[in-house]
Design an enzyme around this catalytic site. Structure first.
Site, PDB file in Angstrom:
ATOM      1  N   TYR A 216      85.370  54.036  43.356  1.00  0.00           N
ATOM      2  CA  TYR A 216      85.336  53.083  44.475  1.00  0.00           C
ATOM      3  C   TYR A 216      84.054  52.259  44.436  1.00  0.00           C
ATOM      4  O   TYR A 216      84.082  51.029  44.580  1.00  0.00           O
ATOM      5  CB  TYR A 216      85.438  53.842  45.799  1.00  0.00           C
TER       6      TYR A 216
ATOM      7  N   SER B 151      81.720  46.198  49.979  1.00  0.00           N
ATOM      8  CA  SER B 151      81.353  47.400  50.719  1.00  0.00           C
ATOM      9  C   SER B 151      79.868  47.663  50.504  1.00  0.00           C
ATOM     10  O   SER B 151      79.309  47.263  49.464  1.00  0.00           O
ATOM     11  CB  SER B 151      82.154  48.614  50.225  1.00  0.00           C
TER      12      SER B 151
END
Length: 265
Positions: A167, A154
């Protein structure tokens, strides 16, 4: 990226390949599954959502005629994830491409993150990826067959942000795990890469926006829009295919220029 033609005959980029995809029931994983099947791949899909998984598999079979096997699997159970990888290998007669797509995220302040939530995100986003990759790569090594592994990273694994410490940390780990795997497995003909999407129109991104209505996902994205599932699936297809035969250990950013704009006030 489209299939190409030789002498007027359409050649599919993944013809004859067996592909294991995690998180294949919806979102980007579903998009990757459809794209790969259209390029001639036989699929084994893992997901925790049984109804969505079977619906996706059924539609892919109907639309493409390709083989699609499924297994319901909660990747927060890392031992079960490794077992599922072995099952996929046996069922398909080997795996040529592993797509570690599954991931979860929750928006919450760093100081309020429960250890249980931290551990679950790490289990799904990193530990299951490690277990699946190790299981598949070990079998590839034993059979002296090359292959390709593409991990879901990501943009949040390449730059920090608020409300997503767990995350972000998990995706930073994915980037370094990808590089480390690539170095060790390259001599054996196994390529390992990652894709780092920015803001993509998926159920996960829509859920995060619902958690914080003040979010403007594209305010600092030069292209001025969210990306599509199809655009991310194209990146996975490129890295998984022979078109990327001299690419390993890289993380391909698909974010509309968001990270490139980090210095903008």
């Amino acid at each position: 990226m489209n299939s190409y033609h030789i002498g007027g005959i359409r050649r599919m980029k993944l013809a004859g390949k067996n592909v294991l995809i995690t998180g294949g029931a919806q979102g980007i994983g579903q998009g990757i599954a459809f794209r790969f099947a259209r390029e001639g791949a036989a699929l084994f899909l893992l997901d925790v959502k049984s109804k969505e998984l079977e619906a996706t598999a059924r539609t892919i079979r109907e639309e493409t005629g390709m083989r699609v096997e499924t297994e319901v699997c909660d990747l927060s159970d890392v031992g079960r994830a490794a077992e599922a990888a072995g099952q996929a290998w046996t069922t398909m007669g080997g795996i040529d491409i592993l797509i570690n797509n599954a991931g979860i995220a929750v928006r919450e302040p760093f100081a309020s993150i429960p250890l249980t939530t931290w551990n679950k995100i790490m289990d799904v986003n990193v530990n299951a990826m490690f277990a699946l990759s190790q299981s598949v790569a070990t079998r590839m090594l034993e059979q002296r067959r090359g292959g390709s592994i593409v991990n879901m990273a990501s943009k949040n694994g390449l730059a920090g942000s608020s409300m997503l410490a767990h995350y972000n940390a998990s995706k930073g780990a994915v980037v370094l795990l990808t590089q480390s795997m690539a170095v060790e497995l390259a001599p054996h003909g196994i390529r390992v890469n990652a894709v780092a999407p920015g803001f993509i129109d998926t159920p996960l991104d829509r859920k995060l926006k619902q958690q914080d209505r003040s979010l403007d996902l594209t305010a600092r994205t030069p292209m001025g829009r969210t990306g599509t599932v199809e655009e991310v699936a194209s990146a996975f297809l490129f890295l998984a295919s022979d078109e990327a035969s001299y690419i390993t250990g890289t993380t391909l950013v698909v974010d509309g220029g968001h990270l490139a704009n980090a210095g903008e006030l």
